[in-house]
Design an enzyme around this catalytic site. Structure first.
Site, PDB file in Angstrom:
ATOM      1  N   GLY A  26       0.780  -1.240   0.000  1.00 17.33           N
ATOM      2  CA  GLY A  26       0.000   0.000   0.000  1.00 17.33           C
ATOM      3  C   GLY A  26       0.805   1.279   0.000  1.00 17.33           C
ATOM      4  O   GLY A  26       0.318   2.329   0.433  1.00 17.33           O
ATOM      5  N   SER A  27       2.034   1.233  -0.540  1.00 15.74           N
ATOM      6  CA  SER A  27       2.815   2.481  -0.539  1.00 15.74           C
ATOM      7  C   SER A  27       2.214   3.506  -1.504  1.00 15.74           C
ATOM      8  O   SER A  27       2.296   4.714  -1.262  1.00 15.74           O
ATOM      9  CB  SER A  27       4.286   2.214  -0.869  1.00 15.74           C
ATOM     10  OG  SER A  27       4.454   1.889  -2.229  1.00 15.74           O
ATOM     11  N   ASN A  28       1.590   3.038  -2.590  1.00 16.57           N
ATOM     12  CA  ASN A  28       0.912   3.995  -3.482  1.00 16.57           C
ATOM     13  C   ASN A  28      -0.313   4.593  -2.800  1.00 16.57           C
ATOM     14  O   ASN A  28      -0.593   5.791  -2.955  1.00 16.57           O
ATOM     15  CB  ASN A  28       0.540   3.335  -4.811  1.00 16.57           C
ATOM     16  CG  ASN A  28       1.691   3.377  -5.798  1.00 16.57           C
ATOM     17  OD1 ASN A  28       2.052   4.438  -6.284  1.00 16.57           O
ATOM     18  ND2 ASN A  28       2.304   2.229  -6.045  1.00 16.57           N
ATOM     19  N   MET A  37      -3.727  -6.972  -6.942  1.00 17.75           N
ATOM     20  CA  MET A  37      -3.036  -7.974  -7.752  1.00 17.75           C
ATOM     21  C   MET A  37      -3.973  -9.008  -8.392  1.00 17.75           C
ATOM     22  O   MET A  37      -3.530 -10.061  -8.809  1.00 17.75           O
ATOM     23  CB  MET A  37      -1.925  -8.643  -6.933  1.00 17.75           C
ATOM     24  CG  MET A  37      -0.855  -7.671  -6.468  1.00 17.75           C
ATOM     25  SD  MET A  37      -0.330  -6.429  -7.698  1.00 17.75           S
ATOM     26  CE  MET A  37       1.144  -7.213  -8.341  1.00 17.75           C
ATOM     27  N   ARG A  38      -5.257  -8.674  -8.468  1.00 17.75           N
ATOM     28  CA  ARG A  38      -6.175  -9.564  -9.202  1.00 17.75           C
ATOM     29  C   ARG A  38      -6.680  -8.846 -10.445  1.00 17.75           C
ATOM     30  O   ARG A  38      -6.959  -7.649 -10.405  1.00 17.75           O
ATOM     31  CB  ARG A  38      -7.365  -9.939  -8.329  1.00 17.75           C
ATOM     32  CG  ARG A  38      -6.945 -10.796  -7.187  1.00 17.75           C
ATOM     33  CD  ARG A  38      -8.088 -11.421  -6.456  1.00 17.75           C
ATOM     34  NE  ARG A  38      -7.560 -12.121  -5.304  1.00 17.75           N
ATOM     35  CZ  ARG A  38      -7.090 -13.362  -5.330  1.00 17.75           C
ATOM     36  NH1 ARG A  38      -7.105 -14.055  -6.447  1.00 17.75           N
ATOM     37  NH2 ARG A  38      -6.608 -13.916  -4.241  1.00 17.75           N
ATOM     38  N   LEU A  96      -9.363  -7.737 -12.862  1.00 18.01           N
ATOM     39  CA  LEU A  96     -10.819  -7.562 -12.807  1.00 18.01           C
ATOM     40  C   LEU A  96     -11.436  -8.150 -14.077  1.00 18.01           C
ATOM     41  O   LEU A  96     -10.942  -7.932 -15.182  1.00 18.01           O
ATOM     42  CB  LEU A  96     -11.162  -6.074 -12.681  1.00 18.01           C
ATOM     43  CG  LEU A  96     -10.670  -5.401 -11.384  1.00 18.01           C
ATOM     44  CD1 LEU A  96     -10.912  -3.896 -11.432  1.00 18.01           C
ATOM     45  CD2 LEU A  96     -11.313  -6.010 -10.145  1.00 18.01           C
ATOM     46  N   HIS A 101       1.085   0.897 -13.128  1.00 13.21           N
ATOM     47  CA  HIS A 101       1.864  -0.292 -13.492  1.00 13.21           C
ATOM     48  C   HIS A 101       3.340   0.091 -13.600  1.00 13.21           C
ATOM     49  O   HIS A 101       3.665   1.132 -14.197  1.00 13.21           O
ATOM     50  CB  HIS A 101       1.351  -0.853 -14.824  1.00 13.21           C
ATOM     51  CG  HIS A 101       2.052  -2.105 -15.221  1.00 13.21           C
ATOM     52  ND1 HIS A 101       1.767  -3.329 -14.650  1.00 13.21           N
ATOM     53  CD2 HIS A 101       3.064  -2.326 -16.100  1.00 13.21           C
ATOM     54  CE1 HIS A 101       2.545  -4.249 -15.180  1.00 13.21           C
ATOM     55  NE2 HIS A 101       3.346  -3.669 -16.058  1.00 13.21           N
ATOM     56  N   GLU A 157     -10.705  -4.295 -20.375  1.00 14.86           N
ATOM     57  CA  GLU A 157     -10.845  -5.730 -20.139  1.00 14.86           C
ATOM     58  C   GLU A 157      -9.549  -6.517 -20.353  1.00 14.86           C
ATOM     59  O   GLU A 157      -9.483  -7.703 -20.046  1.00 14.86           O
ATOM     60  CB  GLU A 157     -11.972  -6.284 -21.011  1.00 14.86           C
ATOM     61  CG  GLU A 157     -13.315  -5.810 -20.496  1.00 14.86           C
ATOM     62  CD  GLU A 157     -14.432  -5.968 -21.508  1.00 14.86           C
ATOM     63  OE1 GLU A 157     -14.191  -6.549 -22.579  1.00 14.86           O
ATOM     64  OE2 GLU A 157     -15.546  -5.509 -21.216  1.00 14.86           O
ATOM     65  N   ASP A 208      -3.497  -4.801 -18.478  1.00 13.81           N
ATOM     66  CA  ASP A 208      -2.700  -3.574 -18.571  1.00 13.81           C
ATOM     67  C   ASP A 208      -2.731  -2.957 -19.973  1.00 13.81           C
ATOM     68  O   ASP A 208      -1.718  -2.433 -20.455  1.00 13.81           O
ATOM     69  CB  ASP A 208      -1.234  -3.850 -18.146  1.00 13.81           C
ATOM     70  CG  ASP A 208      -1.146  -4.353 -16.712  1.00 13.81           C
ATOM     71  OD1 ASP A 208      -1.909  -3.868 -15.859  1.00 13.81           O
ATOM     72  OD2 ASP A 208      -0.323  -5.239 -16.449  1.00 13.81           O
TER      73      ASP A 208
HETATM   74  C1  GAR Z   1       3.587  -1.049  -7.391  1.00 14.47           C
HETATM   75  O1  GAR Z   1       4.897  -1.058  -7.893  1.00 14.47           O
HETATM   76  C2  GAR Z   1       2.576  -1.084  -8.530  1.00 14.47           C
HETATM   77  O2  GAR Z   1       2.987  -0.358  -9.653  1.00 14.47           O
HETATM   78  C3  GAR Z   1       2.543  -2.569  -8.821  1.00 14.47           C
HETATM   79  O3  GAR Z   1       2.575  -3.189  -7.569  1.00 14.47           O
HETATM   80  C4  GAR Z   1       3.264  -2.346  -6.652  1.00 14.47           C
HETATM   81  C5  GAR Z   1       2.357  -2.118  -5.472  1.00 14.47           C
HETATM   82  O4  GAR Z   1       3.058  -1.471  -4.442  1.00 14.47           O
HETATM   83  N1  GAR Z   1       1.372  -2.917  -9.545  1.00 14.47           N
HETATM   84  C6  GAR Z   1       1.354  -3.829 -10.507  1.00 14.47           C
HETATM   85  O5  GAR Z   1       2.323  -4.490 -10.822  1.00 14.47           O
HETATM   86  C7  GAR Z   1       0.009  -4.016 -11.174  1.00 14.47           C
HETATM   87  N2  GAR Z   1       0.150  -4.783 -12.354  1.00 14.47           N
HETATM   88  P1  GAR Z   1       2.265  -0.795  -3.249  1.00 14.47           P
HETATM   89  O6  GAR Z   1       1.336  -1.875  -2.671  1.00 14.47           O
HETATM   90  O7  GAR Z   1       3.357  -0.443  -2.275  1.00 14.47           O
HETATM   91  O8  GAR Z   1       1.544   0.389  -3.768  1.00 14.47           O
END
Ligand code: GAR
Length: 202
Positions: free
Chosen positions: A11-13, A89-90, A92, A108, A141, A144
């Site tokens: 969840g850093s984003n 990470m699922r 949709l 991404h 759909e 990415d």
């Molecule tokens: C991030 O690097 C995001 O870009 C990636 O997962 C990480 C989540 O980090 N997302 C993907 O790869 C989606 N295909 P976070 O949980 O610290 O935000």
């Protein structure tokens, strides 16, 4: 704008979005943070600032469709106007996407359309690219494949490994995602088919 977030892990984003929101940079309300993972650190980050959280563990449902119906109902009840995927990470399903009444965005860690799917940073290193980066896009759909809203490049250095490249990209993600949410909330993102234009402030 009423914003809901789905996150599966660290969840850093989400934290970057919360921090910018606390600074007054985002004209939004966080209406909820949902996760498929009861242990997601993202849930704790949301609870710390009193954003309501809900978990949707796949094991609690007969199948993924039932889980998605529950998530869709939750988002509907929250009057969601924008759904932000932050390390969700699922994938949709078509069903979810076509029943969502609000835009969905994702971040991404590569310059799409290069290296979609899992382990984007490892894919980039294995390919030997000299530049990678991150992409904020609308979710469609495909995997990415949705229309691109913002992208930013980062260099790939000799000697980089997954950890060092991921760290360099993540730092940029934490700037780019709040900026994308801000532009959408301000009505400055115009989408026509695959083409997304940004109405820049003068
Ligand atoms: C991030 O690097 C995001 O870009 C990636 O997962 C990480 C989540 O980090 N997302 C993907 O790869 C989606 N295909 P976070 O949980 O610290 O935000």
């Amino acid at each position: 704008m009423r914003v809901a977030v789905l996150a599966s892990g660290r969840g850093s984003n989400l934290q970057a979005l919360i921090d910018k929101w606390l600074e007054g940079f985002l004209p939004i309300t966080f209406v909820g943070v949902g996760s498929d993972n009861v242990n997601a650190e993202a849930l704790l980050r949301a609870q710390k600032v009193r954003i309501p959280v809900r978990v949707f563990p796949l094991d609690d449902y007969a199948d993924k469709k039932n889980q998605e119906i529950d998530i869709l109902n939750w988002l509907e009840d929250l009057d969601t106007e924008l759904l932000v995927l932050a390390g969700y990470m699922r994938v949709l399903s078509k069903y979810f996407i076509s029943n969502a009444t609000y835009p969905i965005i994702n971040i991404h860690p590569s310059l799409l359309p290069a290296f979609p799917g899992l382990n984007a940073q490892k894919q980039a290193l294995d390919y030997g690219v000299k530049v990678s980066g991150c992409t904020v896009h609308f979710v469609d759909e495909g995997m990415d494949t949705g229309p691109i809203i913002l992208q930013e490049a980062v260099p790939v250095y000799d000697g980089d490994d997954v950890a060092s490249l991921s760290k360099r990209i993540l730092k940029v993600e934490h700037q780019l995602y709040p900026e994308a949410v801000r532009l959408i909330a301000l009505g400055k993102v115009k989408r026509e088919g695959r083409k997304v234009s940004i109405l820049r402030e003068s």
